[in-house]
Design a protein around this motif. Structure first.
Motif, PDB file in Angstrom:
ATOM      1  N   MET A   1       0.969  -1.247   0.061  1.00 13.65           N
ATOM      2  CA  MET A   1       0.048  -0.016   0.066  1.00 13.65           C
ATOM      3  C   MET A   1       0.934   1.235   0.035  1.00 13.65           C
ATOM      4  O   MET A   1       1.793   1.304   0.737  1.00 13.65           O
ATOM      5  N   ARG A   2       0.673   2.406  -0.952  1.00 15.84           N
ATOM      6  CA  ARG A   2       1.340   3.427  -0.861  1.00 15.84           C
ATOM      7  C   ARG A   2       0.399   4.516  -0.699  1.00 15.84           C
ATOM      8  O   ARG A   2      -0.551   4.506  -1.007  1.00 15.84           O
ATOM      9  N   VAL A   3       0.968   5.662   0.146  1.00 22.22           N
ATOM     10  CA  VAL A   3      -0.008   6.583   0.653  1.00 22.22           C
ATOM     11  C   VAL A   3       0.417   7.554  -0.746  1.00 22.22           C
ATOM     12  O   VAL A   3       0.906   8.517  -0.662  1.00 22.22           O
ATOM     13  N   MET A   4      -0.465   7.480  -1.629  1.00 24.16           N
ATOM     14  CA  MET A   4      -0.387   7.871  -2.926  1.00 24.16           C
ATOM     15  C   MET A   4      -0.602   9.475  -2.787  1.00 24.16           C
ATOM     16  O   MET A   4       0.146  10.433  -3.604  1.00 24.16           O
ATOM     17  N   ARG A  39       8.202   2.744   2.759  1.00 30.05           N
ATOM     18  CA  ARG A  39       7.667   2.316   3.792  1.00 30.05           C
ATOM     19  C   ARG A  39       6.102   2.304   3.785  1.00 30.05           C
ATOM     20  O   ARG A  39       5.404   3.274   3.268  1.00 30.05           O
ATOM     21  N   GLU A  40       5.610   1.375   4.602  1.00 30.95           N
ATOM     22  CA  GLU A  40       3.849   1.489   4.745  1.00 30.95           C
ATOM     23  C   GLU A  40       3.639   1.779   5.913  1.00 30.95           C
ATOM     24  O   GLU A  40       3.961   1.183   6.807  1.00 30.95           O
ATOM     25  N   PRO A  41       2.720   2.749   5.990  1.00 26.70           N
ATOM     26  CA  PRO A  41       1.851   3.333   7.265  1.00 26.70           C
ATOM     27  C   PRO A  41       1.175   2.399   7.799  1.00 26.70           C
ATOM     28  O   PRO A  41       0.366   1.549   7.238  1.00 26.70           O
ATOM     29  N   GLY A  42       1.134   1.926   9.393  1.00 30.79           N
ATOM     30  CA  GLY A  42       0.094   1.178   9.777  1.00 30.79           C
ATOM     31  C   GLY A  42      -1.201   2.035   9.777  1.00 30.79           C
ATOM     32  O   GLY A  42      -1.206   3.318   9.413  1.00 30.79           O
TER      33      GLY A  42
END
Length: 72
Positions: A1-4, A39-42
């Motif tokens: 998942m990327r915080v686009m 990095r993927e945020p929780g």
């Protein structure tokens, strides 16, 4: 998942990584990693960022086209 959409939201508010970090309690280095897909945020970080920008988590991660969802 990327915080686009994180970087675009941050830039729209003219915030530096440090300013956003201070406002949310998230390390600026982690915000940078989120923005760059390193990095993927929780879920707790996603909620914190979505709350700060007043958008839905789905919008933040690119699953919705509009920033807010209506519960009515």
């Amino acid at each position: 998942m990327r915080v686009m959409r994180l970087k675009a939201l941050r830039k729209d508010k003219n915030l530096t990584l440090v300013q956003l970090g201070n406002a949310t309690g998230i390390l600026p280095s982690n915000i940078s990693r989120y923005e760059n897909g390193l990095r993927e945020p929780g879920i707790s970080m996603l909620v914190k960022l979505a709350d700060y920008f007043d958008v839905s988590v789905d919008y933040l991660i690119g699953h919705e086209k509009t920033p807010n969802c209506s519960n009515s």
